[in-house]
Design a protein around this motif. Structure first.
Motif, mmCIF file in Angstrom:
data_model
loop_
_atom_site.group_PDB
_atom_site.id
_atom_site.type_symbol
_atom_site.label_atom_id
_atom_site.label_comp_id
_atom_site.label_asym_id
_atom_site.label_seq_id
_atom_site.Cartn_x
_atom_site.Cartn_y
_atom_site.Cartn_z
ATOM 1 N N GLY A 8 -43.268 -16.150 38.390
ATOM 2 C CA GLY A 8 -44.748 -16.330 38.034
ATOM 3 C C GLY A 8 -44.939 -15.311 37.007
ATOM 4 N N ASN A 9 -44.204 -14.829 36.516
ATOM 5 C CA ASN A 9 -44.404 -13.465 35.572
ATOM 6 C C ASN A 9 -43.402 -13.816 34.485
ATOM 7 N N SER A 10 -44.114 -14.153 32.957
ATOM 8 C CA SER A 10 -42.552 -14.580 31.690
ATOM 9 C C SER A 10 -42.646 -13.325 31.807
ATOM 10 N N ALA A 11 -43.164 -11.732 31.578
ATOM 11 C CA ALA A 11 -42.294 -10.676 31.325
ATOM 12 C C ALA A 11 -41.552 -10.266 31.817
ATOM 13 N N CYS A 12 -41.437 -10.683 33.153
ATOM 14 C CA CYS A 12 -40.270 -10.348 34.185
ATOM 15 C C CYS A 12 -38.544 -11.314 34.050
ATOM 16 N N ALA A 13 -38.833 -11.754 32.594
ATOM 17 C CA ALA A 13 -37.508 -12.648 32.425
ATOM 18 C C ALA A 13 -36.440 -11.360 31.940
ATOM 19 N N GLY A 14 -35.334 -11.352 32.255
ATOM 20 C CA GLY A 14 -33.955 -10.961 31.763
ATOM 21 C C GLY A 14 -34.286 -9.907 32.617
ATOM 22 N N ILE A 15 -34.797 -9.164 33.245
ATOM 23 C CA ILE A 15 -34.779 -8.265 34.169
ATOM 24 C C ILE A 15 -34.435 -8.137 35.546
ATOM 25 N N ASP A 16 -33.132 -6.319 35.528
ATOM 26 C CA ASP A 16 -32.273 -7.386 36.597
ATOM 27 C C ASP A 16 -32.483 -5.659 37.381
ATOM 28 N N ARG A 17 -33.708 -4.790 37.414
ATOM 29 C CA ARG A 17 -33.484 -2.878 37.685
ATOM 30 C C ARG A 17 -34.654 -3.654 38.839
ATOM 31 N N VAL A 18 -34.220 -2.947 40.310
ATOM 32 C CA VAL A 18 -35.267 -3.465 41.108
ATOM 33 C C VAL A 18 -35.042 -2.389 41.873
ATOM 34 N N ALA A 19 -36.313 -1.049 42.320
ATOM 35 C CA ALA A 19 -36.503 -0.183 43.263
ATOM 36 C C ALA A 19 -37.227 -1.125 44.014
ATOM 37 N N ILE A 20 -37.132 -0.771 45.617
ATOM 38 C CA ILE A 20 -37.388 -1.014 46.567
ATOM 39 C C ILE A 20 -37.238 -0.063 47.865
ATOM 40 N N ALA A 21 -38.907 0.456 48.159
ATOM 41 C CA ALA A 21 -39.745 1.639 49.048
ATOM 42 C C ALA A 21 -39.861 0.173 50.248
ATOM 43 N N SER A 22 -39.853 0.697 51.572
ATOM 44 C CA SER A 22 -39.423 0.259 53.115
ATOM 45 C C SER A 22 -39.739 1.058 53.297
ATOM 46 N N ALA A 23 -39.769 0.878 55.177
ATOM 47 C CA ALA A 23 -40.456 1.982 55.542
ATOM 48 C C ALA A 23 -38.655 1.583 56.698
ATOM 49 N N GLY A 24 -38.103 2.680 57.180
ATOM 50 C CA GLY A 24 -36.755 2.094 57.785
ATOM 51 C C GLY A 24 -36.108 3.314 57.320
ATOM 52 N N VAL A 25 -34.262 3.478 57.587
ATOM 53 C CA VAL A 25 -33.251 3.660 57.087
ATOM 54 C C VAL A 25 -32.330 3.252 56.636
ATOM 55 N N VAL A 26 -31.634 3.079 55.435
ATOM 56 C CA VAL A 26 -30.216 1.796 55.567
ATOM 57 C C VAL A 26 -29.453 2.295 56.054
ATOM 58 N N LEU A 27 -28.664 1.993 56.810
ATOM 59 C CA LEU A 27 -27.688 2.273 58.032
ATOM 60 C C LEU A 27 -25.975 1.093 56.999
ATOM 61 N N ASP A 28 -24.963 1.359 56.878
ATOM 62 C CA ASP A 28 -24.366 0.493 55.926
ATOM 63 C C ASP A 28 -24.939 -0.172 54.701
ATOM 64 N N ASP A 29 -25.390 -1.297 54.857
ATOM 65 C CA ASP A 29 -25.846 -2.184 54.199
ATOM 66 C C ASP A 29 -27.266 -2.196 54.548
ATOM 67 N N ALA A 30 -27.520 -2.687 55.307
ATOM 68 C CA ALA A 30 -28.867 -3.329 55.970
ATOM 69 C C ALA A 30 -29.864 -2.007 56.143
ATOM 70 N N VAL A 31 -31.403 -3.005 56.143
ATOM 71 C CA VAL A 31 -32.517 -1.708 56.079
ATOM 72 C C VAL A 31 -32.789 -1.351 57.631
#
Length: 336
Positions: A62-85
């Motif tokens: 939905g945002n043409s300005a996002c074209a080609g962007i492939d880096r993401v930072a996620i903030a979420s409650a919880g902790v990462v154990l192995d590969d899962a939040v």
């Protein structure tokens, strides 16, 4: 705070909660801008989407300005154990490797949501927040506590270190609930009678916790509960509904008590309450035992009464925090 990347570098930052996910297209600010510039922002209802990947894909599409962007930072409650939040409040599982694969990301970073909020708080001007401790506005140098009752209860501690900051995420919401009077002890017994051997603080101090408080009060007093949502309970409290008002006032008192405990443990010199359910309750706080319970820690009273507490009500707090942390820690740093 120094900018570590070129201001034109864009990436996506997401604040993932149990009820809503907020996504932003962001970049580092220039010399005459804020640390993080939000170029686009959207709020999603988590239950309306089958996965976090679907939400992010919708935002990108939905945002043409996002074209080609492939880096993401996620903030979420919880902790990462192995590969899962690991987070019981999310409506779906988050696998970092699956998310990276589905969205074809070159980089995906994860940060605890209140660790992100603590990074965002350092970008905020005190004038953008509401002071909850009248007459106590100036903070001494030292750790800063960021806490918030939302779908759960989150908290993080920001500590000054060598000219910068270190942020320690916590799982404070999962500590044992501590009643402060006989009425609250009865509420604890009510929760235990419903099969909970461990009753976490967020059972009562969170958005769903307000509903649990109302249900407990009704059960203790032999009243049939008629309200099922925090907003309905808050509105009923304003209209004079007795159990609803007691639930709201008890919530405010318990939050004060929990914050007092966390200040005592962390030696925090200032507190920011980051959004969540509290903006809807802020008119109840001056009438409640919030500040009295915060200070009611025995010999610690004298130290606690010097700690300013501010409420931040900013929809973009988590996105800004995730982006701020990412700018300091990602592979986008200058010279890499």
């Amino acid at each position: 705070m120094p900018t570590l990347v070129h201001p034109d570098t864009r990436f996506i930052a997401a604040d993932v909660g149990g009820t809503h996910t907020r996504v932003g297209l962001v970049r580092a600010g220039g010399s005459d801008e804020s640390h993080v510039v939000v170029l686009a922002h959207r709020k999603y209802v988590c239950a309306d989407y089958p996965s976090l990947a679907a939400i992010l894909a919708d935002f990108i599409a939905g945002n043409s300005a996002c074209a080609g962007i492939d880096r993401v930072a996620i903030a979420s409650a919880g902790v990462v154990l192995d590969d899962a939040v690991i987070n019981s409040n999310l409506p779906w599982r988050i696998s970092l490797s699956q998310l990276r694969s589905e969205l074809h990301l070159s980089e995906l970073q994860y940060i605890n949501d209140f660790q992100a909020a603590a990074h965002a708080a350092q970008c905020m001007d005190p004038g953008d927040s509401l002071l909850l401790t009248p007459g106590v506005s100036d903070a001494s140098a030292g750790p800063v506590l960021v806490v918030g009752p939302g779908t759960g209860l989150g908290a993080a501690i920001r500590i000054p270190h060598r000219g910068g900051t270190v942020v320690l995420p916590t799982e404070a919401g999962h500590t044992a609930f501590a009643p402060g009077n006989a009425r609250e002890a009865a509420m604890l017994d009510w929760a235990r009678q419903r099969g909970q051997t461990h009753v976490p603080t967020e059972r009562f101090v969170s958005g769903p916790g307000l509903v649990h408080l109302y249900e407990a009060i009704c059960a203790i007093d032999g009243i049939e509960p008629s309200l099922r949502a925090p907003a309905a309970i808050t509105e009923a409290a304003r209209q004079g509904d007795v159990p609803a008002r007691e639930a709201v006032m008890t919530f405010c008192a318990l939050l004060g008590s929990v914050i007092g405990d966390l200040i005592t443990v962390s030696s925090a010199k200032a507190v920011f309450i980051a959004g969540g359910i509290l903006p809807r309750l802020k008119d109840f706080l001056p009438q409640s035992q919030f500040h009295a319970r915060l200070l009611d820690k025995g010999v610690m009273h004298a130290a606690l009464e010097r700690v300013p507490v501010r409420l931040i009500d900013n929809e973009r707090l988590g996105v800004i925090g995730a982006a701020s942390w990412y700018l300091e820690h990602s592979s986008l740093q200058a010279g890499e």
